[in-house]
Design a protein around this motif. Structure first.
Motif, PDB file in Angstrom:
ATOM      1  N   LEU A  54       0.832  -1.208   0.000  1.00  0.00           N
ATOM      2  CA  LEU A  54       0.000   0.000   0.000  1.00  0.00           C
ATOM      3  C   LEU A  54       0.863   1.254   0.000  1.00  0.00           C
ATOM      4  O   LEU A  54       0.597   2.203  -0.754  1.00  0.00           O
ATOM      5  N   LEU A  55       1.933   1.263   0.816  1.00  0.00           N
ATOM      6  CA  LEU A  55       2.821   2.421   0.851  1.00  0.00           C
ATOM      7  C   LEU A  55       3.561   2.583  -0.473  1.00  0.00           C
ATOM      8  O   LEU A  55       3.786   3.706  -0.938  1.00  0.00           O
ATOM      9  N   THR A  58       1.208   4.243  -2.800  1.00  0.00           N
ATOM     10  CA  THR A  58       1.048   5.682  -2.551  1.00  0.00           C
ATOM     11  C   THR A  58       2.247   6.480  -3.048  1.00  0.00           C
ATOM     12  O   THR A  58       2.114   7.666  -3.348  1.00  0.00           O
ATOM     13  N   ASP A  59       3.419   5.827  -3.139  1.00  0.00           N
ATOM     14  CA  ASP A  59       4.579   6.512  -3.715  1.00  0.00           C
ATOM     15  C   ASP A  59       4.286   6.990  -5.129  1.00  0.00           C
ATOM     16  O   ASP A  59       4.772   8.045  -5.557  1.00  0.00           O
ATOM     17  N   LEU A  61       1.595   8.052  -6.215  1.00  0.00           N
ATOM     18  CA  LEU A  61       0.621   9.146  -6.200  1.00  0.00           C
ATOM     19  C   LEU A  61       1.218  10.448  -5.677  1.00  0.00           C
ATOM     20  O   LEU A  61       0.524  11.469  -5.635  1.00  0.00           O
ATOM     21  N   ARG A  62       2.521  10.391  -5.279  1.00  0.00           N
ATOM     22  CA  ARG A  62       3.087  11.554  -4.609  1.00  0.00           C
ATOM     23  C   ARG A  62       4.334  12.108  -5.281  1.00  0.00           C
ATOM     24  O   ARG A  62       4.964  13.008  -4.746  1.00  0.00           O
TER      25      ARG A  62
END
Length: 987
Positions: A54-55, A58-59, A61-62
């Motif tokens: 999950l992390l 999210t990478d 998306l950032r």
């Protein structure tokens, strides 16, 4: 646990330690080992704590580009166009899912590839020595360790021969520490106990037999492993360059967006909301949404292809660095040669100036039968001594097809095979003449010695109870000798009589050694010395016995690989510990040096050639035509002189090199700005592997230390694989440039409608959704196809690129933004205006319709024409990108010279573009969502013209580029053009 906590294993004797673990000197039975494996589990360290999936998602998306699109979507919601905002945010999500999937697949691929070379260990099971995977170890196993091995579990030393351990991984201690089997009287930490070998440490020198007492998480290393977080790796050059590209494009996008907003607000008369929407369009049009996933895929595909060609990539950054390699420092044995050593000749005092050829020069592979050798008794003591002074072994598996299996160093296994072929029963000899002591080989002495319980064996001329045998480099062995076996007065079994070794005798030995070396043989000398019962093993006052010549033929394909390196502008330097004449002969046979004259000695002969460089200092190094430099010569050169030698010589052989000299050579090349790749297989090669820009370790015969220090592991130990890795490294760099050009070129026709709206006061030919349809709907798969392009015919025909050369350099930007992009923009806007002209509306009338279309108040028939014109504009961009896709396959080579069907993914991308556009136009729901409408068939010709114009324009540009390069390079380089190079006029 099998051990009692009150009695630490370091305080037990060897017999007590074995008893405490329920084991014996010959290890466990296989059945008992399997039961313990079930009880204690596999010998693996606890997995490092890794970031969750999950992390990692999210990478995606950032990152910088995603944040820009988040901002653009937010502005669309503020502007009252939520459908546009959702569309932009969907792009972020789609891009993140694709990038995450590619990264996930790449990690899975690397994890799977790491199992190609599982760590092996030699274990005693059921009374025989076996080679098994290290994760099969259990407490109670007895294992054999030697120089270069990683200690696979916590062990207690049972026997040791000159054993030194590198414990830097646990203590930071830079110097190796001695280890022995003696029990301790005080309790010490595992890393400090002199009879314990902690897991994770490395055998720096010597050999040992050790008892495993803890495995996996129970080891000292395993108990602290769960505290170790994942290492944060510094970004590679490629990651830095891609980050720079993203920042550059983002700056361009934001600047153009701000300019569009200001201009539309001040000069076009739009309201703030409309101006903001069109500014968003400019920003989205300039963002290459497919760039990051395409880079990831290109690297992943390169890693997989290299794995299929026997190169295991341990660090992804090495893939990009390979493209700039300009010097390869390579070993000889096993890398340039086939590592199939076999006895070819022997020489004993009195044999004359030339050696005695073995009956079979071809030899055998370690898995085959021994070659037919000399007649029994002719070289009995010579071959016996060479075989007994080794740590290899032969395993007899019956008769045909392969009765013998050799295990150990290839040089030593060849000696064993030759001894068996000469009629010696090695198993019986080992039982009759047991080894009492050993001085292991090291790279400084270049010798190995053993002390045997000789038991007055008659093959030595005088009765003795103990006999030392020394084997090693002929010059070093000869320096330790003061006598030789005189064949003129033979003793029992033809062993001869020891007489003084004078200058004429030494000259005869040196002449025989040089003659064998010039034939490409690796020459070893054997010497003996009888010792008194209490005398220690020593390497002086020896009796010279003879020479053995071993031949390791060049690998198949190495000559072609060397030639390919030279064509690619890559210097190949041989760095070996072998004798200079041997290295020179092999170098000539493979084309690294000029070929030898034909002297009728056969295809495997190095011929009679001048000696290598054995003079003094820089003058000799620069004047020597053969370009063979010995380690002694290197020591006489200062660092400045060494750089002068290697700067002006492209084909060099460094012989008799010590490990620190190899490191010095690598540092000298790097000081000249060269990008250096280094091969290595031993513990002593680790410093050079670490110092190199790309370290290449041997997979079959390399030590664990060498593999850990390297960036890439050559599974087949083959030099030709190095050339293959460089090809793929160059191809990755070129492929990234190809799809960057392709993606950036499409940004220009996407921006052009908004610029035309500002300058010509006409309606925008495209909407933001239609731009997104190009970037992610029709352009993504073709871009991936360019990222998957295999190495082209010109990949190894150009010199290495300069280190630090920018991916998105000036020529790329000029080609994308000022050549390919403007042509697409003119074709697209031409299609837009032709559609209006088809309905009788000229430019002036279109300007009058613009305000109504902008404020959504135009008549239905006008809106219908606008949607048709947008469809034509979008279709022209898609069609032009099809031509652009084929044009971007090479920066200078004609499309007609490229292989047509070498990359199926490229053709899949090419076919997908018209299919995707057809779905957008033909499906009513999609057509309505993207504001498109079918257009008159008469305008299809304009769409068909677009790819032809793109290809013809690009072919004309490439022709001009080739002619300029031809005239420039032809004037600077004498001689005919290289095959496949841009010097060829027809290219």
């Amino acid at each position: 646990m099998l051990l009692s906590a009150s009695r630490p294993i370091a305080g037990l004797s060897c017999a007590e330690a074995l008893a405490a673990l329920g084991s014996g000197a010959e290890g466990l039975s296989q059945a008992e080992a399997e039961l313990r494996l079930l009880r204690f589990g596999a010998n693996r360290l606890p997995q490092l704590k890794r970031r969750s999936l999950l992390l990692k998602f999210t990478d995606q998306l950032r990152h910088f580009m995603a944040l820009l699109l988040w901002a653009a979507g937010t502005m669309a919601f503020v502007a009252g166009t939520p459908e546009l905002g959702w569309a932009i945010w969907s792009v972020i999500l789609i891009n993140a899912v694709f990038s995450f999937w590619q990264e996930f697949q790449a990690e899975r691929t690397l994890a799977a590839l790491s199992q190609v070379l599982p760590r092996r260990v030699r274990i005693w099971r059921d009374g025989s020595l076996q080679e098994l995977a290290a994760d099969q170890l259990v407490p109670g196993d007895v294992i054999e360790l030697e120089e270069g091995d990683h200690v696979p579990a916590d062990c207690r030393v049972l026997r040791a021969v000159q054993l030194y351990l590198d414990v830097a991984v646990l203590t930071g201690e830079s110097l190796p520490v001695a280890r022995n089997p003696e029990p301790l009287t005080q309790r010490l930490k595992t890393s400090e106990a002199t009879n314990l070998l902690p897991a994770g440490t490395t055998v720096a020198a010597g050999r040992a037999t050790a008892l495993v007492y803890a495995t996996g998480a129970e080891t000292e290393f395993g108990q602290v492993a769960h505290l170790t977080a994942s290492t944060v790796c510094s970004p590679s050059t490629l990651e830095l360059q891609v980050g720079r590209i993203v920042r550059t494009i983002t700056t361009i996008a934001l600047s153009m967006g701000a300019l569009t907003f200001t201009a539309s607000l001040l000069f076009v008369g739009m309201g703030p909301v409309e101006s903001l929407v069109f500014a968003i369009g400019i920003i989205v049009a300039n963002v290459p949404e497919g760039l990051l996933p395409t880079v990831t895929l290109a690297l992943a595909l390169a890693v997989r292809r290299m794995a299929r060609e026997n190169a295991l990539v341990r660090r992804l950054s090495a893939v990009e660095t390979l493209g700039a390699v300009s010097v390869v420092c390579t070993d000889k044995t096993g890398t340039l040669t086939a590592n199939a050593m076999a006895l070819r000749a022997t020489w004993r005092p009195g044999d004359g100036p030339e050696p005695i050829r073995a009956a079979s020069a071809g030899g055998t592979s370690p898995g085959g039968s021994p070659p037919a050798g000399p007649a029994p008794g002719s070289t009995d003591l010579l071959l016996l001594g060479a075989a007994l002074c080794s740590n290899a072994r032969l395993e007899h598996h019956g008769r045909a097809p392969e009765p013998w299996r050799a295990v150990g160093d290839p040089t030593e296994t060849a000696l064993l095979l030759a001894a068996v072929a000469a009629g010696l029963d090695l198993e019986a000899e080992l039982r009759r003449l047991p080894r009492l002591q050993e001085l292991p080989f090291d790279s400084e002495r270049r010798l190995m010695s053993v002390l045997l319980d000789w038991q007055a064996d008659p093959r030595w001329p005088a009765a003795t109870q103990r006999l030392s045998i020394t084997k090693g480099a002929p010059l070093e062995v000869l320096a330790c000798c003061d006598r030789w076996l005189d064949p003129a007065a033979p003793g029992p079994m033809g062993a001869g009589v020891a007489v003084l070794l004078g200058s004429p005798e030494r000259a005869a030995v040196l002449a025989a050694n040089d003659h064998m070396a010039r034939l490409g043989m690796r020459v070893l000398a054997v010497a003996c010395r009888p010792l008194e019962p209490a005398a220690p093993l020593q390497e002086q006052n020896l009796v010279f016995v003879g020479l053995v010549g071993l031949y390791d033929p060049p690998r198949e394909g190495v000559s072609e690989a060397i030639a390919a390196c030279h064509r690619a502008g890559i210097k190949v330097t041989m760095v070996t510990g072998d004798y200079g004449l041997t290295a020179e002969a092999i170098a000539r046979q493979i084309g690294l040096l000029d070929p030898p004259p034909d002297d009728g000695l056969g295809p495997h002969s190095g011929g009679t050639v001048p000696n290598g460089l054995y003079g003094n200092g820089l003058h000799a190094a620069m004047a020597d035509p053969v370009r063979v430099i010995s380690g002694d010569d290197l020591n006489r050169l200062s660092d400045v002189q060494l750089r002068q030698v290697i700067k002006f010589r492209s084909r060099l052989v460094f012989a008799r090199m010590a490990p620190e000299q190899k490191l010095r050579l690598v540092q000298a090349y790097k000081a000249l700005g060269e990008v250096v790749a280094v091969t290595g297989d031993g513990v002593n090669d680790a410093p050079a592997l670490r110092a190199a820009d790309v370290g290449l370790a041997m997979g079959r015969n390399g030590t664990d230390v060498a593999r850990e220090a390297a960036d890439i592991v050559l599974v087949d130990d083959n030099f030709a694989t190095i050339v293959s890795t460089v090809r793929h490294g160059r191809a990755v760099y070129q492929n990234i440039r190809k799809f960057i050009t392709y993606i950036l070129a499409s940004n220009v026709p996407e921006v052009a409608p908004f610029l035309a709206m500002l300058l010509l006061r006409i309606p925008a030919a495209l909407t933001v959704l239609q731009i997104l349809a190009v970037d992610l709907g029709t352009d993504l798969l073709p871009a991936l196809g360019l990222g998957a392009e295999p190495p082209g015919p010109d990949t190894m025909a150009a010199p290495p690129r300069r280190p630090g050369e920018a991916l998105m350099n000036r020529p790329l930007l000029l080609r994308a933004y000022l050549f390919l992009g403007p042509i697409e923009a003119l074709l697209a806007m031409g299609g837009y205006l032709l559609t209006w002209r088809h309905y009788g509306i000229d430019l002036a009338a279109l300007r009058q319709l613009a305000p109504a279309l902008l404020h959504h108040s135009a008549a239905a028939e006008v809106v219908a024409i606008q949607r048709q014109a947008s469809a034509v504009t979008l279709g022209v961009i898609v069609a032009a990108q099809m031509g652009n896709l084929l044009a971007c396959r090479s920066e200078w080579r004609s499309l007609l010279q490229l292989p047509l069907f070498a990359n199926p993914l490229l053709w899949l991308g090419l076919v997908s573009e018209p299919l995707a556009f057809g779905l957008l136009l033909g499906l009513p729901g999609l057509a309505a969502a993207f504001q498109l409408a079918p257009f008159p068939p008469e305008l299809l010709g304009w769409l068909g013209l677009a790819p032809v114009v793109m290809l013809l324009a690009e072919e004309l540009r490439k022709l001009v580029v080739r002619r300029r390069r031809f005239h420039r390079l032809a004037s600077s380089r004498p001689g005919p053009p290289l095959p496949g190079s841009p010097l060829q006029p027809s290219a």
